[in-house]
Design a protein around this motif. Sequence first.
Motif, mmCIF file in Angstrom:
data_model
loop_
_atom_site.group_PDB
_atom_site.id
_atom_site.type_symbol
_atom_site.label_atom_id
_atom_site.label_comp_id
_atom_site.label_asym_id
_atom_site.label_seq_id
_atom_site.Cartn_x
_atom_site.Cartn_y
_atom_site.Cartn_z
ATOM 1 N N GLN A 79 0.833 -1.211 0.000
ATOM 2 C CA GLN A 79 0.000 0.000 0.000
ATOM 3 C C GLN A 79 0.862 1.254 0.000
ATOM 4 O OE1 GLN A 79 -2.513 -0.256 3.472
ATOM 5 N NE2 GLN A 79 -4.272 -0.888 2.256
ATOM 6 N N ALA A 80 1.936 1.239 0.777
ATOM 7 C CA ALA A 80 2.818 2.413 0.837
ATOM 8 C C ALA A 80 3.375 2.723 -0.547
ATOM 9 C CB ALA A 80 3.947 2.173 1.844
ATOM 10 N N VAL A 81 3.788 1.696 -1.263
ATOM 11 C CA VAL A 81 4.295 1.901 -2.624
ATOM 12 C C VAL A 81 3.188 2.453 -3.516
ATOM 13 C CG1 VAL A 81 5.208 0.749 -4.688
ATOM 14 C CG2 VAL A 81 6.085 0.137 -2.421
ATOM 15 N N ASP A 82 2.030 1.812 -3.493
ATOM 16 C CA ASP A 82 0.924 2.207 -4.369
ATOM 17 C C ASP A 82 0.435 3.621 -4.067
ATOM 18 O OD1 ASP A 82 1.136 -0.326 -5.452
ATOM 19 O OD2 ASP A 82 -0.646 -1.121 -4.419
ATOM 20 N N GLN A 83 0.473 4.016 -2.794
ATOM 21 C CA GLN A 83 -0.032 5.332 -2.391
ATOM 22 C C GLN A 83 1.085 6.353 -2.181
ATOM 23 O OE1 GLN A 83 -2.536 4.481 1.027
ATOM 24 N NE2 GLN A 83 -3.907 3.204 -0.177
ATOM 25 N N GLN A 84 2.333 5.959 -2.480
ATOM 26 C CA GLN A 84 3.492 6.840 -2.344
ATOM 27 C C GLN A 84 3.587 7.418 -0.927
ATOM 28 O OE1 GLN A 84 6.054 7.695 -5.017
ATOM 29 N NE2 GLN A 84 5.290 5.610 -5.030
ATOM 30 N N THR A 85 3.564 6.522 0.062
ATOM 31 C CA THR A 85 3.565 6.890 1.472
ATOM 32 C C THR A 85 4.874 6.473 2.127
ATOM 33 O OG1 THR A 85 1.169 6.516 1.528
ATOM 34 C CG2 THR A 85 2.306 6.644 3.648
ATOM 35 N N PRO A 86 5.621 7.418 2.725
ATOM 36 C CA PRO A 86 6.823 7.057 3.485
ATOM 37 C C PRO A 86 6.464 6.163 4.675
ATOM 38 C CG PRO A 86 6.759 9.410 3.049
ATOM 39 C CD PRO A 86 5.415 8.863 2.676
ATOM 40 N N VAL A 87 7.459 5.394 5.136
ATOM 41 C CA VAL A 87 7.229 4.404 6.181
ATOM 42 C C VAL A 87 8.273 4.530 7.286
ATOM 43 C CG1 VAL A 87 7.154 1.918 6.712
ATOM 44 C CG2 VAL A 87 6.260 2.759 4.514
ATOM 45 N N VAL A 88 7.796 4.490 8.528
ATOM 46 C CA VAL A 88 8.634 4.223 9.699
ATOM 47 C C VAL A 88 8.195 2.852 10.167
ATOM 48 C CG1 VAL A 88 9.130 4.857 12.100
ATOM 49 C CG2 VAL A 88 8.928 6.651 10.335
ATOM 50 N N MET A 89 9.142 1.926 10.314
ATOM 51 C CA MET A 89 8.749 0.561 10.637
ATOM 52 C C MET A 89 9.595 -0.037 11.749
ATOM 53 S SD MET A 89 8.416 -2.925 8.309
ATOM 54 C CE MET A 89 9.889 -2.614 7.405
ATOM 55 N N ASN A 90 8.902 -0.549 12.761
ATOM 56 C CA ASN A 90 9.531 -1.405 13.760
ATOM 57 C C ASN A 90 9.067 -2.826 13.429
ATOM 58 O OD1 ASN A 90 10.312 -2.946 15.934
ATOM 59 N ND2 ASN A 90 9.869 -1.359 17.439
ATOM 60 N N PRO A 91 9.894 -3.578 12.701
ATOM 61 C CA PRO A 91 9.455 -4.907 12.292
ATOM 62 C C PRO A 91 9.444 -5.937 13.409
ATOM 63 C CG PRO A 91 11.621 -4.389 11.385
ATOM 64 C CD PRO A 91 11.169 -3.183 12.139
ATOM 65 N N ALA A 92 9.974 -5.561 14.587
ATOM 66 C CA ALA A 92 9.992 -6.465 15.746
ATOM 67 C C ALA A 92 10.625 -7.799 15.343
ATOM 68 C CB ALA A 92 8.595 -6.612 16.326
ATOM 69 N N ALA A 93 10.031 -8.911 15.727
ATOM 70 C CA ALA A 93 10.634 -10.220 15.453
ATOM 71 C C ALA A 93 10.797 -10.491 13.961
ATOM 72 C CB ALA A 93 9.815 -11.330 16.097
ATOM 73 N N PHE A 94 9.960 -9.870 13.106
ATOM 74 C CA PHE A 94 10.103 -10.060 11.661
ATOM 75 C C PHE A 94 11.458 -9.559 11.169
ATOM 76 C CE2 PHE A 94 5.230 -9.376 11.368
ATOM 77 C CZ PHE A 94 4.983 -10.703 11.678
ATOM 78 N N THR A 95 12.103 -8.699 11.945
ATOM 79 C CA THR A 95 13.410 -8.139 11.610
ATOM 80 C C THR A 95 14.404 -9.214 11.217
ATOM 81 O OG1 THR A 95 13.073 -6.378 13.233
ATOM 82 C CG2 THR A 95 15.346 -6.809 12.577
ATOM 83 N N HIS A 96 14.353 -10.331 11.900
ATOM 84 C CA HIS A 96 15.433 -11.305 11.851
ATOM 85 C C HIS A 96 15.237 -12.439 10.849
ATOM 86 C CE1 HIS A 96 16.358 -9.024 15.357
ATOM 87 N NE2 HIS A 96 15.213 -9.380 15.895
ATOM 88 N N TYR A 97 14.026 -12.562 10.285
ATOM 89 C CA TYR A 97 13.800 -13.734 9.434
ATOM 90 C C TYR A 97 12.815 -13.531 8.298
ATOM 91 C CZ TYR A 97 9.437 -14.318 11.976
ATOM 92 O OH TYR A 97 8.207 -14.104 12.523
ATOM 93 N N SER A 98 12.114 -12.406 8.241
ATOM 94 C CA SER A 98 11.057 -12.274 7.236
ATOM 95 C C SER A 98 11.604 -11.740 5.917
ATOM 96 C CB SER A 98 9.921 -11.373 7.719
ATOM 97 O OG SER A 98 8.950 -11.282 6.683
#
Length: 148
Positions: free
Chosen positions: A63-82
Amino acid sequence: MTKVIVVNGPNLGRLGVREPDVYGNQDLETLRQDCERWGTSLGLEVKLRQSDDEAEVIGWMHQAVDQQTPVVMNPAAFTHYSYGLSDAAKMVTKAGLPLIEVHISNPSARDMFRKYSVISPVATATVTGMGFYGYKLALDAVAHLLAE
């Protein structure tokens, strides 16, 4: 106002309850209010999201790409393997949008498995170990990058 999404991954809905010695005593609602206030002062309209569902977080990157929206992201556990989230985050930056990775704690100072991020290599920048203030720094970075 420029819209920015602040995306939080798994277990961050449990802030204030989960490991307060690591994440502090403040909750997700406090973080939402802080981010909205900080964003407003920077001319940013901040929408905070949180999900324990990897597919939903990946969808927010699309959605961010499609709507041209900047992102701040805390991926939490996804940080390490997603790798799916990493690929989606890469789409954000390849679209020319800022994506600032943020972590409340410093993952490098914690468990061995937390020392590597699959998001950092594709993020515009990373802020770690600054508590909730790290989100303010990330929003400042987004505003700075958009002004360039």
